[in-house]
Design a protein around this motif. Structure first.
Motif, PDB file in Angstrom:
ATOM      1  N   ARG A   1     103.773  -7.016  12.198  1.00 49.41           N
ATOM      2  CA  ARG A   1     104.230  -7.797  13.348  1.00 49.41           C
ATOM      3  C   ARG A   1     105.057  -8.993  12.894  1.00 49.41           C
ATOM      4  O   ARG A   1     106.115  -9.275  13.451  1.00 49.41           O
ATOM      5  CB  ARG A   1     103.031  -8.266  14.166  1.00 49.41           C
ATOM      6  N   VAL A   2     104.565  -9.689  11.872  1.00 46.05           N
ATOM      7  CA  VAL A   2     105.288 -10.860  11.363  1.00 46.05           C
ATOM      8  C   VAL A   2     106.672 -10.450  10.870  1.00 46.05           C
ATOM      9  O   VAL A   2     107.675 -11.101  11.176  1.00 46.05           O
ATOM     10  CB  VAL A   2     104.476 -11.550  10.231  1.00 46.05           C
ATOM     11  N   ARG A   3     106.721  -9.335  10.116  1.00 41.98           N
ATOM     12  CA  ARG A   3     108.026  -8.865   9.611  1.00 41.98           C
ATOM     13  C   ARG A   3     108.944  -8.416  10.744  1.00 41.98           C
ATOM     14  O   ARG A   3     110.144  -8.680  10.728  1.00 41.98           O
ATOM     15  CB  ARG A   3     107.818  -7.682   8.647  1.00 41.98           C
ATOM     16  N   TYR A   4     108.380  -7.742  11.752  1.00 42.78           N
ATOM     17  CA  TYR A   4     109.166  -7.249  12.884  1.00 42.78           C
ATOM     18  C   TYR A   4     109.723  -8.424  13.678  1.00 42.78           C
ATOM     19  O   TYR A   4     110.906  -8.426  14.048  1.00 42.78           O
ATOM     20  CB  TYR A   4     108.301  -6.362  13.785  1.00 42.78           C
ATOM     21  N   GLU A   5     108.895  -9.424  13.928  1.00 42.90           N
ATOM     22  CA  GLU A   5     109.349 -10.587  14.690  1.00 42.90           C
ATOM     23  C   GLU A   5     110.347 -11.429  13.905  1.00 42.90           C
ATOM     24  O   GLU A   5     111.095 -12.202  14.492  1.00 42.90           O
ATOM     25  CB  GLU A   5     108.142 -11.427  15.135  1.00 42.90           C
ATOM     26  N   ALA A   6     110.371 -11.254  12.569  1.00 41.72           N
ATOM     27  CA  ALA A   6     111.361 -11.951  11.740  1.00 41.72           C
ATOM     28  C   ALA A   6     112.684 -11.201  11.703  1.00 41.72           C
ATOM     29  O   ALA A   6     113.642 -11.670  11.092  1.00 41.72           O
ATOM     30  CB  ALA A   6     110.832 -12.137  10.322  1.00 41.72           C
TER      31      ALA A   6
ATOM     32  N   VAL B   1      99.094  -6.887  11.518  1.00 43.55           N
ATOM     33  CA  VAL B   1      99.550  -8.276  11.686  1.00 43.55           C
ATOM     34  C   VAL B   1     100.729  -8.565  10.747  1.00 43.55           C
ATOM     35  O   VAL B   1     101.701  -9.211  11.152  1.00 43.55           O
ATOM     36  CB  VAL B   1      98.371  -9.256  11.447  1.00 43.55           C
ATOM     37  N   SER B   2     100.665  -8.064   9.508  1.00 48.22           N
ATOM     38  CA  SER B   2     101.789  -8.318   8.584  1.00 48.22           C
ATOM     39  C   SER B   2     103.051  -7.597   9.055  1.00 48.22           C
ATOM     40  O   SER B   2     104.160  -8.131   8.930  1.00 48.22           O
ATOM     41  CB  SER B   2     101.427  -7.905   7.159  1.00 48.22           C
TER      42      SER B   2
ATOM     43  N   THR C   1     102.349  -6.726  19.520  1.00 42.47           N
ATOM     44  CA  THR C   1     103.736  -7.130  19.304  1.00 42.47           C
ATOM     45  C   THR C   1     104.561  -6.883  20.571  1.00 42.47           C
ATOM     46  O   THR C   1     104.475  -5.827  21.201  1.00 42.47           O
ATOM     47  CB  THR C   1     104.352  -6.317  18.149  1.00 42.47           C
TER      48      THR C   1
END
Length: 190
Positions: free
Chosen positions: A140-145, A137-138, A172
């Motif tokens: 994913r958050v970085r990738y989507e940012a 999940v972390s 993702t």
């Protein structure tokens, strides 16, 4: 004639085999008895054996002298490690400076129950799965940012394939891949 007269009138009672045994069983060491009685080490040992004393090892004496409150705190700490963090008896023994058997005894003293090997494996597998999901999940958050997969792989010391797998596990939506080679002209064959 007595070759070793006692130093004081009441000292002869203090060095009888039964008196030495009582003091030894109360927690005194052989060295303590030698110092208190003025007898040699060998004489004290012989008198203890004559009285039928069951001798302790040095670690048994240390355990006997250990502070009971400290033992209770250690047992409670080991129970927490065992039940909440999934530690094994071997890990508890290392943390307590005890044997596996001693760590097991402390765990039971604290009210804990010993798990089977299968229960420990299930507990650790579930903990690793939860940690892996949290990492996914972390990522994913970085990738989507806006972070790229190779950047994430370098930051976390994982292979690019592992980062892709974790991103897919987190559901993702992947960005389209970029072609970083030379540009192609229309009609040009590869």
């Amino acid at each position: 004639m007595n070759p070793d007269p006692p130093a004081t009138p009441g000292a002869s009672e203090a060095v009888t085999p039964q008196a030495l045994r009582q003091r030894y069983e109360a927690g005194a060491t052989v060295e303590d008895l030698v110092t208190a009685s003025g007898l040699s080490y060998g004489t004290v040992l012989n008198r203890l054996h004559d009285a039928g004393t069951v001798m302790r090892t040095s670690w048994q004496t240390r355990r006997m002298r250990r502070n009971p409150q400290a033992r209770q705190r250690l047992a409670a700490h080991l129970r927490t490690l065992y039940e909440q963090h999934g530690a094994t008896l071997t890990e508890l023994a290392a943390a307590a400076g005890e044997t596996r058997r001693g760590a097991r005894r402390l765990l039971i003293e604290a009210g804990g129950t010993v798990r089977t090997t299968q229960q420990t494996l299930r507990m650790r597998t579930a903990a690793r799965a939860a940690e892996r999901h949290k990492l996914a999940v972390s990522l994913r958050v970085r990738y989507e940012a806006g972070a790229t997969v190779p950047e994430l792989a370098r930051e976390h010391s994982y292979s690019v394939a592992t980062v892709y797998r974790l991103l897919h596990q987190a559901g993702t939506r992947m960005r389209p891949q970029h072609n970083h080679g030379p540009t192609r002209r229309e009609g040009q064959r590869l």
